[in-house]
Scaffold this motif. Structure first.
Motif, PDB file in Angstrom:
ATOM      1  N   PHE A  28       2.322   1.392  -3.703  1.00 29.82           N
ATOM      2  CA  PHE A  28       1.414   1.545  -4.837  1.00 29.82           C
ATOM      3  C   PHE A  28       0.217   2.454  -4.555  1.00 29.82           C
ATOM      4  O   PHE A  28      -0.560   2.733  -5.465  1.00 29.82           O
ATOM      5  CB  PHE A  28       0.908   0.175  -5.279  1.00 29.82           C
ATOM      6  N   GLY A  29       0.060   2.899  -3.313  1.00 29.23           N
ATOM      7  CA  GLY A  29      -1.035   3.792  -2.986  1.00 29.23           C
ATOM      8  C   GLY A  29      -2.149   3.087  -2.230  1.00 29.23           C
ATOM      9  O   GLY A  29      -2.236   1.860  -2.203  1.00 29.23           O
ATOM     10  N   HIS A  30      -3.008   3.889  -1.632  1.00 25.72           N
ATOM     11  CA  HIS A  30      -4.059   3.361  -0.759  1.00 25.72           C
ATOM     12  C   HIS A  30      -5.435   3.417  -1.407  1.00 25.72           C
ATOM     13  O   HIS A  30      -6.448   3.268  -0.718  1.00 25.72           O
ATOM     14  CB  HIS A  30      -4.087   4.147   0.553  1.00 25.72           C
ATOM     15  N   ALA A  31      -5.496   3.616  -2.712  1.00 27.09           N
ATOM     16  CA  ALA A  31      -6.800   3.687  -3.377  1.00 27.09           C
ATOM     17  C   ALA A  31      -7.535   2.359  -3.243  1.00 27.09           C
ATOM     18  O   ALA A  31      -6.913   1.286  -3.232  1.00 27.09           O
ATOM     19  CB  ALA A  31      -6.611   4.034  -4.855  1.00 27.09           C
ATOM     20  N   SER A  39       0.828  -1.205   0.000  1.00 26.77           N
ATOM     21  CA  SER A  39       0.000   0.000   0.000  1.00 26.77           C
ATOM     22  C   SER A  39       0.863   1.254   0.000  1.00 26.77           C
ATOM     23  O   SER A  39       0.556   2.233  -0.687  1.00 26.77           O
ATOM     24  CB  SER A  39      -0.930   0.007   1.218  1.00 26.77           C
ATOM     25  N   ARG A  70      -5.965  -5.481  -7.105  1.00 29.42           N
ATOM     26  CA  ARG A  70      -5.349  -5.373  -8.434  1.00 29.42           C
ATOM     27  C   ARG A  70      -3.975  -6.042  -8.459  1.00 29.42           C
ATOM     28  O   ARG A  70      -3.652  -6.781  -9.397  1.00 29.42           O
ATOM     29  CB  ARG A  70      -5.219  -3.903  -8.830  1.00 29.42           C
ATOM     30  N   LEU A  71      -3.164  -5.799  -7.444  1.00 23.59           N
ATOM     31  CA  LEU A  71      -1.818  -6.369  -7.424  1.00 23.59           C
ATOM     32  C   LEU A  71      -1.866  -7.891  -7.376  1.00 23.59           C
ATOM     33  O   LEU A  71      -1.090  -8.566  -8.064  1.00 23.59           O
ATOM     34  CB  LEU A  71      -1.034  -5.821  -6.228  1.00 23.59           C
ATOM     35  N   THR A  97      -6.557  -1.407  -4.766  1.00 19.70           N
ATOM     36  CA  THR A  97      -5.150  -1.502  -5.166  1.00 19.70           C
ATOM     37  C   THR A  97      -4.564  -2.871  -4.853  1.00 19.70           C
ATOM     38  O   THR A  97      -3.911  -3.500  -5.696  1.00 19.70           O
ATOM     39  CB  THR A  97      -4.310  -0.409  -4.475  1.00 19.70           C
ATOM     40  N   CYS A 115     -10.928  -3.072 -11.225  1.00 18.92           N
ATOM     41  CA  CYS A 115      -9.717  -2.483 -10.648  1.00 18.92           C
ATOM     42  C   CYS A 115      -8.441  -2.879 -11.374  1.00 18.92           C
ATOM     43  O   CYS A 115      -7.354  -2.473 -10.974  1.00 18.92           O
ATOM     44  CB  CYS A 115      -9.595  -2.867  -9.168  1.00 18.92           C
ATOM     45  N   GLU A 141       7.439  -3.162 -11.254  1.00 14.72           N
ATOM     46  CA  GLU A 141       6.331  -3.272 -10.308  1.00 14.72           C
ATOM     47  C   GLU A 141       6.042  -4.733  -9.980  1.00 14.72           C
ATOM     48  O   GLU A 141       5.799  -5.077  -8.809  1.00 14.72           O
ATOM     49  CB  GLU A 141       5.087  -2.617 -10.906  1.00 14.72           C
TER      50      GLU A 141
END
Length: 351
Positions: free
Chosen positions: A273-276, A270, A282-283, A279, A313, A322
């Motif tokens: 890659f962000g907290h949206a 998180s 998706r990963l 996420t 997502c 990534e």
């Protein structure tokens, strides 16, 4: 992978499908007509997934004691213009037969599955167990029956379950399990291998290759199930998720340090890659989808919200860097699970 990697993907000869499909092994009370769960949630989840592009539906005669197949059939009767790729399995329901693979039992189970699914043909039919009776008494029969079913076009493709190695297994146990799979693989000659795959899946070497390189070299497709580890990779804590899933964190070997490592690993992802919302989902999905062009990923669901998140997502492919970050974090989680397994015996996540 390219920006068009979510277009139709060739699983094997005769099966060209959207790479993200549905795994319909839901809790029994979710699909039983007399259960406390809502049947409508299952049906609405199917409908939404198809609207989102899903064309591959994976089930089994044993899921929900047969109710999963029957509800899929009910859904297909309501939408007769749909023609999804249907995948089911055999190998656990014995009934009054000597063994699930004995005599004409496979044929009988297929007939029942086709009736349940309101279908005339299965796209994929998978031998879901490596147990063929004492001294593999029923192996030859199972192979003959499956090939005959394919020849007469009752099924398009033959599947077999992939190798399974528990964490904490000794080198001798690992070698025995791998050799067992290779032995069966060479005899059955499947079109597709079906296997759970997620951050907790042990790394297995087959003839010096990982599963993806091995199957690609043999021209065999892969169906990857449980990419979200029953929701445990989507951002909930191990204990919270396990309380809602059909297994406990203790049984899955995820209590204590492993559960803490899971939360730490997801926090790292998180932070990177962000907290949206979505996420982490998706990963996990991308980590499976981008393993190879012969891979189809099937993801479970219990309600429409989960289906919406899973199919909305995905975004663009992960870059090589990534993907390497995700792989490194997941590898650390597997290492922690392996260390925990060296203590008291634990069970793997089962699908």
């Amino acid at each position: 992978m390219t920006g068009r990697d979510l277009g139709a993907r060739r699983l094997c000869r005769g099966i060209l499908t959207h790479p993200l499909g549905l795994h319909c092994n839901v809790p029994t009370d979710q699909v039983r007509p007399d259960g406390p769960g809502s049947v409508n949630r299952f049906l609405e989840g199917l409908r939404l997934a198809v609207e989102r592009g899903a064309t591959f539906i994976d089930t089994s005669d044993v899921y929900g004691l047969g109710h999963s197949e029957r509800l899929i059939g009910r859904f297909l009767r309501a939408y007769p213009d749909l023609s999804p790729h249907l995948s089911s399995k055999v190998g656990h329901v014995r009934g009054s037969a000597e063994h699930p693979y004995a005599g004409r039992h496979i044929h009988h189970q297929l007939e029942q599955s086709l009736e349940n699914l309101y279908a005339e043909q299965l796209d994929l039919y998978t031998l879901d167990s490596h147990d063929f009776g004492p001294d593999d008494r029923h192996l030859g029969n199972a192979i003959d029956v499956m090939r005959t079913l394919r020849d007469v076009e009752s099924i398009k493709a033959i599947g077999m379950r992939g190798p399974f190695t528990r964490y904490g297994a000794s080198p001798d146990e690992q070698r025995e399990q791998t050799e067992r799979f290779l032995y069966l693989f060479r005899l059955i000659k499947p079109d597709v291998v079906w296997i759970p795959f997620n951050a907790f899946t042990p790394t297995i070497s087959l003839d010096g290759e990982d599963l993806f390189a091995f199957t690609a070299r043999h021209g065999v497709g892969l169906v990857l199930a449980a990419p979200l580890a029953h929701g445990m990779l989507t951002g909930n804590s191990a204990t919270q998720t396990a309380s809602r899933a059909p297994f406990s964190s203790k049984r899955a070997g995820l209590a204590g340090p492993v559960g803490e490592r899971l939360d730490q690993s997801l926090q790292v992802l998180s932070s990177t890659f962000g907290h949206a919302p979505g996420t982490l989902t998706r990963l996990a999905l991308r980590s499976a989808l981008q393993r190879g062009d012969q891979c189809v990923v099937v993801v479970g669901f219990t309600n429409e919200d989960q289906v919406e998140e899973n199919f909305s997502c995905l975004g663009p492919p992960l870059t090589p860097m990534e993907l390497r970050i995700v792989d490194d974090v997941y590898a650390g989680l597997r290492s922690q699970l392996h260390q925990a397994a060296l203590g008291p015996p634990v069970k793997e996540l089962q699908v």
